[in-house]
Design an enzyme around this catalytic site. Structure first.
Site, PDB file in Angstrom:
ATOM      1  N   ASP A 244      49.731  -2.819  67.291  1.00  0.00           N
ATOM      2  CA  ASP A 244      49.801  -1.418  66.888  1.00  0.00           C
ATOM      3  C   ASP A 244      50.667  -1.243  65.643  1.00  0.00           C
ATOM      4  O   ASP A 244      51.732  -1.853  65.522  1.00  0.00           O
ATOM      5  CB  ASP A 244      50.416  -0.620  68.051  1.00  0.00           C
ATOM      6  CG  ASP A 244      50.505   0.862  67.782  1.00  0.00           C
ATOM      7  OD1 ASP A 244      49.447   1.482  67.610  1.00  0.00           O
ATOM      8  OD2 ASP A 244      51.632   1.397  67.741  1.00  0.00           O
ATOM      9  N   GLU A 304      45.963  -3.523  63.662  1.00  0.00           N
ATOM     10  CA  GLU A 304      45.687  -2.169  63.180  1.00  0.00           C
ATOM     11  C   GLU A 304      46.127  -2.140  61.721  1.00  0.00           C
ATOM     12  O   GLU A 304      47.239  -1.732  61.391  1.00  0.00           O
ATOM     13  CB  GLU A 304      46.451  -1.111  63.977  1.00  0.00           C
ATOM     14  CG  GLU A 304      45.989   0.295  63.615  1.00  0.00           C
ATOM     15  CD  GLU A 304      46.967   1.399  63.980  1.00  0.00           C
ATOM     16  OE1 GLU A 304      48.131   1.127  64.295  1.00  0.00           O
ATOM     17  OE2 GLU A 304      46.540   2.569  63.887  1.00  0.00           O
TER      18      GLU A 304
HETATM   19  C1  GLC Z   1      48.769   3.672  66.195  1.00  0.00           C
HETATM   20  C2  GLC Z   1      47.940   4.175  67.356  1.00  0.00           C
HETATM   21  C3  GLC Z   1      48.132   5.657  67.456  1.00  0.00           C
HETATM   22  C4  GLC Z   1      49.600   5.930  67.733  1.00  0.00           C
HETATM   23  C5  GLC Z   1      50.488   5.276  66.665  1.00  0.00           C
HETATM   24  C6  GLC Z   1      51.920   5.246  67.100  1.00  0.00           C
HETATM   25  O1  GLC Z   1      48.353   4.212  65.004  1.00  0.00           O
HETATM   26  O2  GLC Z   1      46.598   3.819  67.178  1.00  0.00           O
HETATM   27  O3  GLC Z   1      47.320   6.222  68.446  1.00  0.00           O
HETATM   28  O4  GLC Z   1      49.835   7.306  67.749  1.00  0.00           O
HETATM   29  O5  GLC Z   1      50.118   3.945  66.426  1.00  0.00           O
HETATM   30  O6  GLC Z   1      52.135   4.259  68.079  1.00  0.00           O
END
Ligand code: GLC
Ligand code: CA
Length: 577
Positions: A244, A304
């Site tokens: 993440d 991500e």
């Molecule tokens: C990433 C997740 C998102 C979350 C953020 C903070 O972007 O996909 O849903 O709010 O991280 O953890």
């Protein structure tokens, strides 16, 4: 402006997207030759399991509710494994289901080694893992690395006193002056990225909500504890992690002010270039070390990775392919219109960069059904987009419900909004509730997800777009996905074949070959709302193909040097030698 535009605009303008070593001396001296474990390939050519897999992102809160409390749970997921298997899924990525105060719906983790009671127990997780394994489905967990919840025991300790041993696990600083933050950094979720804590008279840093304090990855104890979390889940049978917010791991140690840009964002904060708190080079050192642990466990790391261009995306694979095996290509998802030239360009770029990871949408991005749909031919367009990213070279990552044509159901009134992003950004940014609604299982109340009112409402389209109805309908989106995924697993050219672009000047029709040894598969996608007849330059790969999958009736053997397609039509065929 749609959620995706706002989300990405926010990401870009706020620069989210531009956003121990534990080997002991003893180990080095006593076991100097301890072999570095290499992951095991699945074929003679060295492909890894994740290169042949179709991944499916599943939002546990919204997939299946086994105890009818309106919130999905692990036992619900276990009960749907046969469905996922028959769809053609090889791995599921569970978004966070760890204990959490749910401020950011699980992305605020208060215990990394447990399951939140609302989703079940660790025993339920073990049962899910073993039932999945029986069906050949792997489980990927979400690794929320950058921050924990402010309710995590580590943070509670950290905030208790300035000399607590966990103080340096988070980032505490003095203000610039009375009631002044340590610097000008702002949170991507609105407001300053600093919160004052009266107990110790200092501020702590949070890139996301104040309830999500950033861990300090410069502290080797943090790295060790977090790497151990991955080992703990590997031992429980997990096959990898989705990392993440990976670009927010490090901050400039001097905490310099970021450059301020003209204008304000949707939250009313000044636009800013997040130069000193995103994408610091140090994060790649952590990824390399985390990869060593993953390799020891034959596991995959998915990132991500919001990148501004292909070069930046490339950096996440690592110079020696020693960082992330699967950095997600969000540049592909950012193409928000049906444009053959734009997709062609993006595919060529990522295809040359490494092993591509294609995504159309997720729990932060408006559903593909809405983004590409024209309001009249949405089902045809859903099949067209499936045919695109499920036939390319690389690993596709689906989002639950995409296979039945689920659409966004954005909140209509501010008081209905659940996602804090939408509460702060209303009405310009309605938040992410719309893409997180319950899975549509059948044409029954609450789409068969739950017998109680679910945490988010289902759109009325559940009456036609649901698993039960679509399984019975040969022309459904679901039926099309099943056939397409079966083909993807059966045709070596679709799994391992090189990508060869055809007719690169065509403004409407995207065509390409996938070529593997003696086998060649042809894919022709009409991205326009008009019927097209095109002459294909097949580059000496024959002129006749046997139909594998087509959206219009065709004979088994088709002459493909000249081929006609209906609006948004798809042809996939195997070239005859
Ligand atoms: C990433 C997740 C998102 C979350 C953020 C903070 O972007 O996909 O849903 O709010 O991280 O953890
Ligand atoms: Ca950070």
């Amino acid at each position: 402006m749609g959620t995706i535009t706002v989300w990405l605009a926010r990401s870009f303008s706020m620069n989210w997207t531009m956003r121990c070593l534990g080997i002991s001396v003893l180990a080095l001296t006593v076991w100097p030759s301890r072999a570095y474990s290499q992951p095991k390939p699945v074929d003679a050519e060295g492909h890894q399991w994740w290169q042949h897999a179709v991944f499916y992102e599943l939002y546990p809160r919204s997939f299946a509710d086994s105890n009818n409390d309106g919130i999905g749970d692990l036992n619900g997921i276990t009960s749907k494994l046969d469905y996922l298997k028959s769809l053609g899924i090889d791995a599921i990525w569970l978004t966070p289901c760890y204990p959490s105060p749910q401020v950011d719906f699980g992305y605020d983790v208060s215990d990394y080694e447990n399951i939140d009671a609302m989703y079940g127990t660790l025993q339920d997780f073990d049962r899910l893992a073993s039932e999945a394994q029986k069906r050949g489905i792997k489980i990927i967990m979400d690794f929320v690395m950058n921050h924990s919840s402010d309710q995590h025991a580590w943070f509670k300790e950290s905030r208790s006193s300035r000399d607590n041993p966990k103080r340096d696990w988070y980032m505490w600083r003095d203000g610039k002056g009375e009631s002044q933050t340590p610097n000008n950094w702002i949170s991507i979720f609105g407001g300053p990225a600093w919160k004052f804590d009266p107990t110790t008279g200092q501020w702590y840093y949070h890139f996301f909500y104040a309830e999500q304090p950033d861990l300090d990855w410069r502290n080797p104890e943090v790295e060790k504890a977090m790497f151990d979390v991955t080992r703990w889940w590997y031992k429980r049978g997990v096959a990898g992690f989705r990392l993440d917010a990976v670009d927010t791991l490090f901050e400039n140690p001097d905490f310099k002010d970021n450059p301020v840009l003209p204008g304000k964002n949707a939250h009313g904060d000044p636009n800013m270039e997040n130069r000193y708190n995103t994408k610091l080079p140090e994060l790649h050192d952590v990824l390399r070390r985390l990869r060593v642990v993953a390799d020891e466990n034959n596991a995959v790391l998915i990132g991500e990775t919001w990148t501004k261009d292909i070069e930046e995306l490339k950096s996440y694979y690592g110079g020696h392919s020693n960082e992330l095996q699967m950095p997600m290509d969000f540049l592909f998802a950012r193409i928000d219109k049906l444009s053959a030239p734009e997709f062609r360009k993006q595919i060529a770029g990522v295809d040359a960069a490494g092993w591509p990871v294609y995504v159309l949408s997720n729990h932060d991005i408006t559903r593909a059904y809405n983004r590409y749909g024209d309001g009249q031919h949405n089902d045809a367009i859903a099949k067209l987009m499936a045919s695109l990213y499920l036939t390319l070279r690389g690993t596709p990552l689906m989002y639950y419900g995409e296979e039945i044509g689920m659409e966004n159901n954005d909140p209509k009134r501010k008081e209905d909004v659940k996602d804090p992003v939408g509460k702060v950004g209303w009405p310009e940014d309605k938040g992410r509730d719309g893409e997180r609604t319950p899975m549509q299982w059948k044409a029954a109340p609450n789409a068969g997800f739950s017998s109680t009112t679910p945490w988010l409402p289902v759109p009325t389209s559940y009456k036609t777009h649901n698993v039960h109805a679509e399984l019975k309908d040969k022309a459904s989106i679901l039926n099309f996905y099943q056939r397409l995924l079966a083909l993807r697993h059966a045709e070596p050219a679709l799994l391992d074949g090189e990508y060869v672009a055809l007719n690169e000047d065509d403004p409407n029709v995207l065509s390409y070959l996938r070529r593997y040894k003696a086998e060649t598969v042809l894919v022709v996608l009409n991205m326009s709302g008009a019927g097209k007849k095109i002459r294909l330059d097949l580059k000496g790969n024959g002129s006749k193909a046997s139909t594998l999958l087509s959206t219009q009736g065709r004979s088994k053997l088709v002459s493909v040097s000249s081929i006609s397609l209906e609006p948004f039509g798809v042809f996939i065929g195997k070239m005859e030698q």
